[in-house]
Design a protein around this motif. Structure first.
Motif, PDB file in Angstrom:
ATOM      1  N   THR A 195      55.954  41.112  56.333  1.00 10.52           N
ATOM      2  CA  THR A 195      57.384  41.400  56.478  1.00 10.52           C
ATOM      3  C   THR A 195      57.768  41.529  57.943  1.00 10.52           C
ATOM      4  O   THR A 195      58.815  41.022  58.382  1.00 10.52           O
ATOM      5  CB  THR A 195      57.740  42.702  55.736  1.00 10.52           C
ATOM      6  N   LEU A 196      56.916  42.174  58.715  1.00 14.76           N
ATOM      7  CA  LEU A 196      57.183  42.380  60.138  1.00 14.76           C
ATOM      8  C   LEU A 196      57.244  41.035  60.872  1.00 14.76           C
ATOM      9  O   LEU A 196      58.158  40.787  61.667  1.00 14.76           O
ATOM     10  CB  LEU A 196      56.094  43.270  60.731  1.00 14.76           C
ATOM     11  N   ILE A 197      56.288  40.160  60.587  1.00 13.56           N
ATOM     12  CA  ILE A 197      56.284  38.833  61.208  1.00 13.56           C
ATOM     13  C   ILE A 197      57.540  38.066  60.825  1.00 13.56           C
ATOM     14  O   ILE A 197      58.186  37.437  61.670  1.00 13.56           O
ATOM     15  CB  ILE A 197      55.019  38.052  60.804  1.00 13.56           C
ATOM     16  N   TYR A 198      57.897  38.123  59.542  1.00 10.72           N
ATOM     17  CA  TYR A 198      59.104  37.431  59.070  1.00 10.72           C
ATOM     18  C   TYR A 198      60.331  37.879  59.862  1.00 10.72           C
ATOM     19  O   TYR A 198      61.114  37.059  60.354  1.00 10.72           O
ATOM     20  CB  TYR A 198      59.310  37.691  57.577  1.00 10.72           C
ATOM     21  N   GLU A 199      60.491  39.183  59.998  1.00  8.70           N
ATOM     22  CA  GLU A 199      61.681  39.709  60.662  1.00  8.70           C
ATOM     23  C   GLU A 199      61.678  39.404  62.162  1.00  8.70           C
ATOM     24  O   GLU A 199      62.734  39.228  62.770  1.00  8.70           O
ATOM     25  CB  GLU A 199      61.782  41.219  60.442  1.00  8.70           C
ATOM     26  N   ILE A 200      60.490  39.318  62.763  1.00  8.87           N
ATOM     27  CA  ILE A 200      60.405  39.042  64.204  1.00  8.87           C
ATOM     28  C   ILE A 200      60.680  37.574  64.503  1.00  8.87           C
ATOM     29  O   ILE A 200      61.401  37.246  65.446  1.00  8.87           O
ATOM     30  CB  ILE A 200      59.021  39.441  64.757  1.00  8.87           C
ATOM     31  N   VAL A 201      60.102  36.666  63.704  1.00  8.69           N
ATOM     32  CA  VAL A 201      60.121  35.250  64.089  1.00  8.69           C
ATOM     33  C   VAL A 201      61.313  34.447  63.545  1.00  8.69           C
ATOM     34  O   VAL A 201      61.694  33.445  64.148  1.00  8.69           O
ATOM     35  CB  VAL A 201      58.805  34.539  63.702  1.00  8.69           C
ATOM     36  N   THR A 202      61.885  34.867  62.418  1.00  6.71           N
ATOM     37  CA  THR A 202      62.973  34.052  61.859  1.00  6.71           C
ATOM     38  C   THR A 202      64.201  33.950  62.770  1.00  6.71           C
ATOM     39  O   THR A 202      64.887  32.914  62.744  1.00  6.71           O
ATOM     40  CB  THR A 202      63.397  34.556  60.458  1.00  6.71           C
ATOM     41  N   PRO A 203      64.516  34.954  63.606  1.00  8.15           N
ATOM     42  CA  PRO A 203      65.634  34.757  64.539  1.00  8.15           C
ATOM     43  C   PRO A 203      65.390  33.629  65.547  1.00  8.15           C
ATOM     44  O   PRO A 203      66.337  33.174  66.194  1.00  8.15           O
ATOM     45  CB  PRO A 203      65.743  36.117  65.245  1.00  8.15           C
ATOM     46  N   PHE A 204      64.132  33.197  65.674  1.00  8.04           N
ATOM     47  CA  PHE A 204      63.795  32.112  66.601  1.00  8.04           C
ATOM     48  C   PHE A 204      63.620  30.778  65.865  1.00  8.04           C
ATOM     49  O   PHE A 204      62.914  29.885  66.324  1.00  8.04           O
ATOM     50  CB  PHE A 204      62.534  32.481  67.373  1.00  8.04           C
ATOM     51  N   ASN A 205      64.285  30.679  64.709  1.00  6.76           N
ATOM     52  CA  ASN A 205      64.344  29.423  63.939  1.00  6.76           C
ATOM     53  C   ASN A 205      63.033  29.027  63.268  1.00  6.76           C
ATOM     54  O   ASN A 205      62.851  27.859  62.909  1.00  6.76           O
ATOM     55  CB  ASN A 205      64.862  28.272  64.813  1.00  6.76           C
ATOM     56  N   PHE A 206      62.139  29.976  63.083  1.00  7.87           N
ATOM     57  CA  PHE A 206      60.952  29.699  62.270  1.00  7.87           C
ATOM     58  C   PHE A 206      61.336  29.899  60.805  1.00  7.87           C
ATOM     59  O   PHE A 206      62.064  30.832  60.466  1.00  7.87           O
ATOM     60  CB  PHE A 206      59.791  30.617  62.658  1.00  7.87           C
ATOM     61  N   THR A 207      60.850  29.007  59.959  1.00 10.90           N
ATOM     62  CA  THR A 207      61.254  29.027  58.559  1.00 10.90           C
ATOM     63  C   THR A 207      60.350  29.941  57.740  1.00 10.90           C
ATOM     64  O   THR A 207      59.268  30.329  58.176  1.00 10.90           O
ATOM     65  CB  THR A 207      61.194  27.610  57.963  1.00 10.90           C
ATOM     66  N   VAL A 208      60.818  30.232  56.537  1.00  4.70           N
ATOM     67  CA  VAL A 208      60.026  31.038  55.602  1.00  4.70           C
ATOM     68  C   VAL A 208      58.676  30.379  55.340  1.00  4.70           C
ATOM     69  O   VAL A 208      57.641  31.052  55.230  1.00  4.70           O
ATOM     70  CB  VAL A 208      60.789  31.224  54.276  1.00  4.70           C
ATOM     71  N   HIS A 209      58.667  29.048  55.284  1.00  5.68           N
ATOM     72  CA  HIS A 209      57.437  28.312  54.987  1.00  5.68           C
ATOM     73  C   HIS A 209      56.430  28.389  56.130  1.00  5.68           C
ATOM     74  O   HIS A 209      55.253  28.101  55.935  1.00  5.68           O
ATOM     75  CB  HIS A 209      57.761  26.849  54.685  1.00  5.68           C
ATOM     76  N   GLN A 210      56.868  28.794  57.330  1.00  8.10           N
ATOM     77  CA  GLN A 210      55.965  28.884  58.476  1.00  8.10           C
ATOM     78  C   GLN A 210      55.342  30.270  58.632  1.00  8.10           C
ATOM     79  O   GLN A 210      54.468  30.452  59.486  1.00  8.10           O
ATOM     80  CB  GLN A 210      56.711  28.524  59.771  1.00  8.10           C
ATOM     81  N   ILE A 211      55.770  31.227  57.828  1.00  5.02           N
ATOM     82  CA  ILE A 211      55.264  32.596  57.980  1.00  5.02           C
ATOM     83  C   ILE A 211      53.748  32.647  57.792  1.00  5.02           C
ATOM     84  O   ILE A 211      53.033  33.310  58.562  1.00  5.02           O
ATOM     85  CB  ILE A 211      55.961  33.552  56.982  1.00  5.02           C
ATOM     86  N   GLN A 212      53.234  31.952  56.780  1.00  3.92           N
ATOM     87  CA  GLN A 212      51.782  31.959  56.559  1.00  3.92           C
ATOM     88  C   GLN A 212      51.042  31.293  57.718  1.00  3.92           C
ATOM     89  O   GLN A 212      49.933  31.689  58.060  1.00  3.92           O
ATOM     90  CB  GLN A 212      51.444  31.262  55.235  1.00  3.92           C
ATOM     91  N   GLU A 213      51.661  30.285  58.323  1.00  5.29           N
ATOM     92  CA  GLU A 213      51.052  29.650  59.496  1.00  5.29           C
ATOM     93  C   GLU A 213      50.962  30.628  60.654  1.00  5.29           C
ATOM     94  O   GLU A 213      49.970  30.649  61.394  1.00  5.29           O
ATOM     95  CB  GLU A 213      51.861  28.425  59.917  1.00  5.29           C
ATOM     96  N   VAL A 214      52.014  31.435  60.820  1.00  8.34           N
ATOM     97  CA  VAL A 214      52.011  32.442  61.893  1.00  8.34           C
ATOM     98  C   VAL A 214      50.930  33.484  61.631  1.00  8.34           C
ATOM     99  O   VAL A 214      50.227  33.911  62.553  1.00  8.34           O
ATOM    100  CB  VAL A 214      53.388  33.117  62.019  1.00  8.34           C
ATOM    101  N   ILE A 215      50.778  33.884  60.370  1.00 11.95           N
ATOM    102  CA  ILE A 215      49.732  34.851  60.021  1.00 11.95           C
ATOM    103  C   ILE A 215      48.348  34.286  60.350  1.00 11.95           C
ATOM    104  O   ILE A 215      47.478  34.983  60.891  1.00 11.95           O
ATOM    105  CB  ILE A 215      49.836  35.242  58.530  1.00 11.95           C
ATOM    106  N   LYS A 216      48.132  33.005  60.036  1.00  6.80           N
ATOM    107  CA  LYS A 216      46.854  32.362  60.371  1.00  6.80           C
ATOM    108  C   LYS A 216      46.642  32.302  61.876  1.00  6.80           C
ATOM    109  O   LYS A 216      45.512  32.351  62.370  1.00  6.80           O
ATOM    110  CB  LYS A 216      46.805  30.953  59.788  1.00  6.80           C
ATOM    111  N   LEU A 217      47.736  32.220  62.617  1.00  7.46           N
ATOM    112  CA  LEU A 217      47.662  32.139  64.071  1.00  7.46           C
ATOM    113  C   LEU A 217      47.045  33.409  64.674  1.00  7.46           C
ATOM    114  O   LEU A 217      46.466  33.376  65.761  1.00  7.46           O
ATOM    115  CB  LEU A 217      49.065  31.925  64.644  1.00  7.46           C
ATOM    116  N   LEU A 218      47.150  34.524  63.954  1.00  8.90           N
ATOM    117  CA  LEU A 218      46.594  35.788  64.450  1.00  8.90           C
ATOM    118  C   LEU A 218      45.094  35.683  64.679  1.00  8.90           C
ATOM    119  O   LEU A 218      44.546  36.330  65.575  1.00  8.90           O
ATOM    120  CB  LEU A 218      46.889  36.925  63.464  1.00  8.90           C
ATOM    121  N   ASN A 219      44.405  34.899  63.852  1.00  9.10           N
ATOM    122  CA  ASN A 219      42.956  34.764  63.943  1.00  9.10           C
ATOM    123  C   ASN A 219      42.534  33.408  64.510  1.00  9.10           C
ATOM    124  O   ASN A 219      41.362  33.059  64.468  1.00  9.10           O
ATOM    125  CB  ASN A 219      42.317  34.952  62.561  1.00  9.10           C
ATOM    126  N   ALA A 220      43.496  32.660  65.032  1.00  9.35           N
ATOM    127  CA  ALA A 220      43.180  31.336  65.587  1.00  9.35           C
ATOM    128  C   ALA A 220      42.673  31.485  67.012  1.00  9.35           C
ATOM    129  O   ALA A 220      42.761  32.548  67.626  1.00  9.35           O
ATOM    130  CB  ALA A 220      44.425  30.455  65.551  1.00  9.35           C
TER     131      ALA A 220
END
Length: 244
Positions: free
Chosen positions: A63-88
């Motif tokens: 939820t925190l990632i969603y609220e932080i990144v969506t104002p920067f035009n990241f889509t709902v479908h990219q949230i899981q990609e951002v989560i994976k980025l944490l361990n990339a």
């Protein structure tokens, strides 16, 4: 509504009361959310820095990632990609239509796509590979001097005077280095002309530097100051590999 009121006379009052309560819940949610975001977000000029370790400790990461990144035009479908980025690996990134989220060591950095810092990635000594611009660089140390390799995608460097962290970045006007085989410095712009690089090819050139000294014009030429010599006992090997 008239039909519902005939069966449930108080339905209109109940709906209005629920709307009022939901509005109040929304206020509480937004207050808690802004407090949570403020605890993990650090603004630096026009960039957002988020400490990965601190973010991962949150009980509401998604939820925190969603609220932080969506104002920067990241889509709902990219949230899981951002989560994976944490361990990339450091250097991995995801783009929206306007911004980039970059994993840079222990931070997620959100930057406008036209921000030059998107073209700068730090390389720490412990890293074995770094990702950038649809490529990666493999980082190795060799104790035994290998046969000189003429492959331009491989840089063999004397590690004695190379100090970490290194910086990989796009070249810029005014950059210079000492091309292998030359004892005088040359501006990269002149080097590109002599190498007959097209405008498009020049735009794709990256460099790696140590202590603000270019050690490799990636895929083209190493710096003469870091060449192998008879006294070399430790080699830094950098290999440019297209990302799959």
């Amino acid at each position: 509504m008239p039909l519902l009121k005939s069966k449930y006379p108080s339905i209109e009052d109940n709906i209005l009361n629920n709307i009022q309560r939901f509005n109040q819940v929304s206020v509480i949610y937004n207050q808690a959310l802004q407090k949570e975001i403020a605890s993990v977000v650090e603004k630096r000029d026009n960039e957002i820095f988020i400490p990965i370790n601190k973010l991962m400790k949150s009980k509401v990461v998604e939820t925190l990632i969603y609220e932080i990144v969506t104002p920067f035009n990241f889509t709902v479908h990219q949230i899981q990609e951002v989560i994976k980025l944490l361990n990339a690996g450091s250097g991995k990134f995801i783009d929206s239509s306007s911004h980039r989220i970059l994993n840079n060591r222990n931070w997620l950095i959100i930057s406008p796509l036209n921000n030059s810092s998107n073209n700068q990635i730090v390389i720490e000594k412990h890293q074995q590979e770094i990702f950038f611009d649809n490529h990666k660089i493999k980082i190795e140390y060799l104790d035994v001097k290998p046969v000189i390799d003429l492959d331009l995608s491989i840089a063999l460097l004397d590690s004695k005077d190379i100090h970490f962290p290194l910086m990989i970045r796009k070249w810029k006007t005014g950059d210079y280095f000492y091309p292998l085989g030359m004892t005088k410095k040359k501006k990269l712009s002149r080097f590109f002309i002599d190498s007959k690089l097209s405008k498009t090819e020049k735009e794709k050139v990256w460099v790696i530097e140590s202590n603000q000294r270019i050690i490799w014009v990636v895929g083209l030429r190493i710096d003469h100051r870091f060449k192998l010599t008879e006294q070399t006992d430790k080699i830094l090997k950098l290999t440019l590999i297209p990302s799959k």
